[in-house]
Design a protein around this motif. Structure first.
Motif, PDB file in Angstrom:
ATOM      1  N   ALA A  46      36.152  22.184   5.134  1.00  0.00           N
ATOM      2  CA  ALA A  46      36.905  21.039   4.634  1.00  0.00           C
ATOM      3  C   ALA A  46      38.102  21.496   3.809  1.00  0.00           C
ATOM      4  O   ALA A  46      38.053  22.517   3.128  1.00  0.00           O
ATOM      5  CB  ALA A  46      35.996  20.144   3.787  1.00  0.00           C
TER       6      ALA A  46
ATOM      7  N   LEU B   7      35.400  25.927   2.151  1.00  0.00           N
ATOM      8  CA  LEU B   7      36.051  24.834   1.437  1.00  0.00           C
ATOM      9  C   LEU B   7      37.325  25.366   0.808  1.00  0.00           C
ATOM     10  O   LEU B   7      37.287  26.340   0.060  1.00  0.00           O
ATOM     11  CB  LEU B   7      35.111  24.270   0.354  1.00  0.00           C
TER      12      LEU B   7
ATOM     13  N   TRP C  21      37.782  20.687  11.273  1.00  0.00           N
ATOM     14  CA  TRP C  21      37.537  20.588   9.837  1.00  0.00           C
ATOM     15  C   TRP C  21      37.792  19.163   9.351  1.00  0.00           C
ATOM     16  O   TRP C  21      38.426  18.356  10.028  1.00  0.00           O
ATOM     17  CB  TRP C  21      38.443  21.549   9.069  1.00  0.00           C
ATOM     18  N   HIS C  22      37.299  18.874   8.141  1.00  0.00           N
ATOM     19  CA  HIS C  22      37.556  17.600   7.474  1.00  0.00           C
ATOM     20  C   HIS C  22      38.679  17.792   6.461  1.00  0.00           C
ATOM     21  O   HIS C  22      38.892  18.894   5.962  1.00  0.00           O
ATOM     22  CB  HIS C  22      36.299  17.104   6.763  1.00  0.00           C
TER      23      HIS C  22
ATOM     24  N   ALA D 269      31.211  16.142   3.626  1.00  0.00           N
ATOM     25  CA  ALA D 269      32.027  16.853   4.604  1.00  0.00           C
ATOM     26  C   ALA D 269      31.386  18.160   5.013  1.00  0.00           C
ATOM     27  O   ALA D 269      31.351  18.523   6.198  1.00  0.00           O
ATOM     28  CB  ALA D 269      33.427  17.107   4.038  1.00  0.00           C
TER      29      ALA D 269
END
Length: 279
Positions: A192, A165, A253-254, A274
């Motif tokens: 994400a 993240l 990825w988000h 996510a």
């Protein structure tokens, strides 16, 4: 100084994490583990040893007893420590850095409670499980500061086939982000991107004589008609968001934009979903 900042950050993060239902976590799926999850009808190809004969004896159908998948994952967090994250467009609103750290730590609280391993990019806090890791992460995040104007994303410390993240305003050179995402993809890491912005950066509510200065003082621009810059600024911001979306899409990825004027819970829920999708 750390003793003063650490307890409030931990308390706020744990309170925020408590608003998310643990049952929504992505770990709940069939696989190796000890905890019962569900019964399901026998499918073609299932071995006879998988059948739960006690449950099947209640009727004419045969059922398989599934356990919950419990293999721990490693999640690496990168929270931009650069000076640009110290911006706030309103004295009553916390800077972007505070929101990014809160979201990161609240995410860590949820993941660690679910049995995952969580750490920070770099060497300061490698992914580990347990309650003690929350304290470690909070300590490092509370003291994280950098002299650079804009942050440089890091893939250091990512565990192969884990998750990650990144929280930042992503106002710096996106070449560094592209390199970090490429490294992550090569290691099979999914994750994400959360672009944390102040509402003023999204709306550009400036007009008349205005002096724009970067948080580190390295850049300065004065104009008599700030309103004339609004359309060009918003166009550049839209281009950057599109570029972020393209980079994220290329590696699976988000990506989202979170405003510090929004409730933190909205950002945490998005992150949680996510990361779940990144399984």
């Amino acid at each position: 100084m750390l003793g003063q900042s650490l307890p409030p950050l931990m308390a706020e993060a744990e309170l925020l994490a408590a608003t998310v239902m643990m049952g929504e976590h992505g770990r709940r799926r069939a696989g190796q583990g000890d905890e019962f999850w569900q019964y399901r009808p026998v499918n073609a190809g299932d071995s006879a040893r998988l059948i739960d004969w006690r449950r099947s004896a209640r009727g004419d159908a045969h059922f398989v007893r599934e356990r919950e998948w419990q293999a721990a994952q490693s999640v690496t967090l990168w929270v931009d420590p650069a000076k640009s994250m110290a911006f706030s467009g309103d004295k009553a609103r916390a800077p972007k850095s505070d929101r990014a750290k809160l979201l990161a730590l609240a995410t860590a609280v949820l993941l660690l409670r679910a049995g995952e391993r969580v750490g920070l990019a770099g060497d300061a806090a490698p992914p580990r499980p347990g309650r003690a890791q929350i304290v470690k992460l909070a300590a490092v995040l509370s003291g994280a500061e950098e002299g650079a104007e804009y942050g440089v994303p890091s893939a250091t410390g990512m565990v192969s086939h884990g998750r990650a993240l990144f929280l930042s305003d992503f106002f710096g050179d996106l070449t560094a982000l592209e390199a970090a995402l490429t490294t992550a993809a090569d290691r099979g890491v999914r994750g994400a991107l959360v672009q944390v912005l102040d509402p003023a950066e999204e709306e550009f509510p400036f007009s008349g004589r205005t002096i724009f200065e970067s948080m580190g003082g390295g850049m300065r621009h004065e104009t008599q008609q700030a309103g004339d810059l609004r359309a060009r600024y918003l166009a550049r911001l839209a281009e950057r968001k599109d570029r972020l979306a393209d980079l994220a899409r290329a590696v699976g990825w988000h990506v989202t934009t979170h405003h510090t004027g929004q409730p933190a819970q909205a950002g945490l829920l998005w992150i949680y979903n996510a990361l779940q999708g990144g399984r």
